[in-house]
Scaffold this motif. Structure first.
Motif, PDB file in Angstrom:
ATOM      1  N   ALA A  39       1.039  -1.220  -0.126  1.00  0.00           N
ATOM      2  CA  ALA A  39       0.048  -0.121   0.001  1.00  0.00           C
ATOM      3  C   ALA A  39       0.896   1.388  -0.105  1.00  0.00           C
ATOM      4  CB  ALA A  39      -0.913   0.037   1.127  1.00  0.00           C
ATOM      5  N   GLU A  40       0.418   2.270  -0.706  1.00  0.00           N
ATOM      6  CA  GLU A  40       1.122   3.453  -0.867  1.00  0.00           C
ATOM      7  C   GLU A  40       0.271   4.676  -1.195  1.00  0.00           C
ATOM      8  OE1 GLU A  40       3.341   5.775  -1.205  1.00  0.00           O
ATOM      9  OE2 GLU A  40       5.539   5.245  -0.549  1.00  0.00           O
ATOM     10  N   GLY A  41       0.890   5.609  -1.454  1.00  0.00           N
ATOM     11  CA  GLY A  41       0.360   6.884  -2.043  1.00  0.00           C
ATOM     12  C   GLY A  41      -1.080   7.383  -1.614  1.00  0.00           C
ATOM     13  N   THR A  81       0.729   2.961 -10.099  1.00  0.00           N
ATOM     14  CA  THR A  81       0.872   4.267  -9.600  1.00  0.00           C
ATOM     15  C   THR A  81       1.242   4.095  -8.048  1.00  0.00           C
ATOM     16  OG1 THR A  81      -0.646   5.569 -10.876  1.00  0.00           O
ATOM     17  CG2 THR A  81      -0.638   6.249  -8.581  1.00  0.00           C
ATOM     18  N   ASN A  82       2.276   4.975  -7.716  1.00  0.00           N
ATOM     19  CA  ASN A  82       2.812   5.087  -6.296  1.00  0.00           C
ATOM     20  C   ASN A  82       2.103   6.454  -5.641  1.00  0.00           C
ATOM     21  OD1 ASN A  82       4.376   5.312  -4.219  1.00  0.00           O
ATOM     22  ND2 ASN A  82       6.157   4.552  -4.705  1.00  0.00           N
ATOM     23  N   GLY A  83       2.926   7.528  -5.300  1.00  0.00           N
ATOM     24  CA  GLY A  83       2.327   8.487  -4.532  1.00  0.00           C
ATOM     25  C   GLY A  83       1.427   9.467  -5.370  1.00  0.00           C
ATOM     26  N   PRO A 126       8.596   7.941 -11.148  1.00  0.00           N
ATOM     27  CA  PRO A 126       8.118   8.680 -10.002  1.00  0.00           C
ATOM     28  C   PRO A 126       7.650   8.393  -8.903  1.00  0.00           C
ATOM     29  CG  PRO A 126       7.995   9.449 -12.464  1.00  0.00           C
ATOM     30  CD  PRO A 126       8.256   8.133 -12.720  1.00  0.00           C
ATOM     31  N   ASN A 127       7.985   8.705  -7.794  1.00  0.00           N
ATOM     32  CA  ASN A 127       7.530   8.061  -6.403  1.00  0.00           C
ATOM     33  C   ASN A 127       6.602   8.857  -5.757  1.00  0.00           C
ATOM     34  OD1 ASN A 127       8.014   7.647  -3.668  1.00  0.00           O
ATOM     35  ND2 ASN A 127       9.205   5.868  -4.530  1.00  0.00           N
ATOM     36  N   ASP A 128       6.875  10.297  -5.534  1.00  0.00           N
ATOM     37  CA  ASP A 128       6.085  10.930  -4.748  1.00  0.00           C
ATOM     38  C   ASP A 128       6.000  12.524  -5.227  1.00  0.00           C
ATOM     39  OD1 ASP A 128       3.934  11.099  -2.558  1.00  0.00           O
ATOM     40  OD2 ASP A 128       5.213  10.372  -1.270  1.00  0.00           O
ATOM     41  N   VAL A 129       4.917  13.137  -4.920  1.00  0.00           N
ATOM     42  CA  VAL A 129       4.880  14.326  -5.483  1.00  0.00           C
ATOM     43  C   VAL A 129       3.926  15.349  -4.680  1.00  0.00           C
ATOM     44  CG1 VAL A 129       2.379  13.637  -6.629  1.00  0.00           C
ATOM     45  CG2 VAL A 129       3.921  15.579  -7.642  1.00  0.00           C
ATOM     46  N   PRO A 184      15.604   9.399  -3.629  1.00  0.00           N
ATOM     47  CA  PRO A 184      14.993  10.453  -3.128  1.00  0.00           C
ATOM     48  C   PRO A 184      13.279   9.858  -3.027  1.00  0.00           C
ATOM     49  CG  PRO A 184      15.536  10.980  -5.280  1.00  0.00           C
ATOM     50  CD  PRO A 184      16.072   9.793  -4.884  1.00  0.00           C
ATOM     51  N   ASN A 185      12.570  10.165  -1.985  1.00  0.00           N
ATOM     52  CA  ASN A 185      11.358   9.471  -2.034  1.00  0.00           C
ATOM     53  C   ASN A 185      10.132  10.436  -1.335  1.00  0.00           C
ATOM     54  OD1 ASN A 185       9.286   7.520  -1.374  1.00  0.00           O
ATOM     55  ND2 ASN A 185      10.987   5.976  -0.749  1.00  0.00           N
ATOM     56  N   GLY A 186       9.939  10.508  -0.299  1.00  0.00           N
ATOM     57  CA  GLY A 186       8.781  11.431   0.277  1.00  0.00           C
ATOM     58  C   GLY A 186       9.145  12.834   0.489  1.00  0.00           C
ATOM     59  N   PHE A 231      13.022   5.469   5.918  1.00  0.00           N
ATOM     60  CA  PHE A 231      11.898   6.806   5.769  1.00  0.00           C
ATOM     61  C   PHE A 231      11.347   6.922   4.388  1.00  0.00           C
ATOM     62  CE2 PHE A 231      14.282  10.054   8.656  1.00  0.00           C
ATOM     63  CZ  PHE A 231      13.269   9.599   9.840  1.00  0.00           C
ATOM     64  N   ASP A 232      10.059   7.207   4.198  1.00  0.00           N
ATOM     65  CA  ASP A 232       9.567   6.961   2.924  1.00  0.00           C
ATOM     66  C   ASP A 232       8.499   8.427   2.888  1.00  0.00           C
ATOM     67  OD1 ASP A 232       7.939   6.319   0.547  1.00  0.00           O
ATOM     68  OD2 ASP A 232       7.938   4.257   1.118  1.00  0.00           O
ATOM     69  N   GLY A 233       7.314   8.209   2.863  1.00  0.00           N
ATOM     70  CA  GLY A 233       6.312   9.342   2.799  1.00  0.00           C
ATOM     71  C   GLY A 233       6.564  10.452   4.119  1.00  0.00           C
TER      72      GLY A 233
HETATM   73 MG    MG Z   1       7.220   6.813  -1.556  1.00  0.00          MG
END
Ligand code: MG
Length: 304
Positions: A39-41, A81-83, A126-129, A184-186, A231-233
């Motif tokens: 689960a993400e995003g 889709t991720n973030g 792309p991971n998070d926005v 790079p992530n959250g 660490f992530d989001g």
């Molecule tokens: Mg992430």
């Protein structure tokens, strides 16, 4: 921490600094759904009172209805889709791993590609926005979606690095704003948008940058290191605390970067979080296969 039964986990708080006690709300963490592979995003949509979240390996975006508790599929395939986030007009902005792009879902449901290349080369995954108030789109581009066929499709990186990008609000041009990250992530802006916090999952810390009016980042320095998992989001609350996804739950840091407490989950890892509910006082947590929520006595920073 103990399991009360289906749907609830008791005593989820870990107080490290007594200041954290004032943020505690519900005494139990509520499990809303448990059927994801990863689960993400999480994106809370106030106009519809629902939560969207990604189930990346299953290539779908899910939707949990706050009014009825019903869970269903919002979009599949989702191009892994991720973030995601909402822009200032309430439109969904999504990071697609296998699409290798950032898209916007228009009010009529059609998709607009915001970024898919830099200097003619395809993005990694792309991971998070996040969206700044001037309409610029800021996103991270690590390689998790092209490393294997699990969360996307295996491929070589065309760009050859994992960077942080900014999409210009007017012309749509895509610029690198930080090229010294490993993964790079959250990422999250401070309330005044003068600071941008970005997690580097491989180095396992969060850095804070100064943000100039033209979008340039400077003075990046370590804000916090992760003490459990990675660490992530990231999200901020209205009082400037930073909340970060980590191994044993969501870690809460004061404005100076001191860890003051945690909302712990029993699952192996937390990937991301968002403040939702009409008052943004309900924390939603993506934890491996499950989605949790808990009401707190603080309010998340408004994203709109
Ligand atoms: Mg992430």
């Amino acid at each position: 921490m103990s399991q009360l039964g289906p749907g609830f986990v008791s005593d989820p708080y870990e107080v490290i600094d007594e200041r954290f006690a004032s943020v505690e709300g519900d005494s139990r963490l509520e499990r809303l759904f448990d059927g994801c592979r990863w689960a993400e995003g999480p994106v809370y949509v106030p106009a519809g009172r629902y939560l969207l979240f990604s189930d990346i390996p299953n290539d779908r975006i899910m939707r949990w209805d706050e009014c009825t508790g019903a869970v269903g599929v919002f979009r599949t395939p989702s191009r892994h889709t991720n973030g995601g986030t909402l822009d200032r007009e309430g439109r969904l902005v999504s990071c697609e791993h296998s699409g290798r792009r950032v898209t916007r879902t228009e009010h009529d449901g059609s998709l607009t590609v915001l970024a898919d290349r830099y200097d003619g080369k395809r993005l990694n995954s792309p991971n998070d926005v996040v969206v700044k108030s001037d309409g610029s789109i800021w996103f991270t581009d690590p390689s998790y979606g092209i490393d294997t066929d699990y969360e996307g499709y295996r491929a070589e990186s065309e760009i050859g690095g994992c960077h942080v990008y900014r999409v210009d609000p007017s012309g749509g041009a895509c610029h690198i704003v930080a090229d010294d990250f490993v993964r790079p992530n959250g990422l999250a802006f401070s309330a005044d948008e003068r600071r941008l916090f970005i997690a580097d999952t491989r180095v396992n810390h969060i850095r804070g940058f100064d943000v100039a009016d033209d979008g340039a980042l400077s003075n990046g320095r370590e804000f916090a290191r992760c003490s459990n998992g990675v660490f992530d989001g990231l999200r901020l609350d209205e009082d400037g605390r930073l909340w970060a996804a980590a191994g044993d739950g969501v870690h809460c840091f004061d404005t100076g970067g001191a860890l003051i407490g945690k909302v712990r989950v029993p699952d192996p890892a937390v990937s991301n979080l968002v403040f939702g509910g009409p008052k943004r006082n309900r924390l939603f947590i993506c934890a491996t296969t499950a989605i949790y929520s808990i009401h707190l006595h603080i309010n998340g920073l408004a994203l709109l």
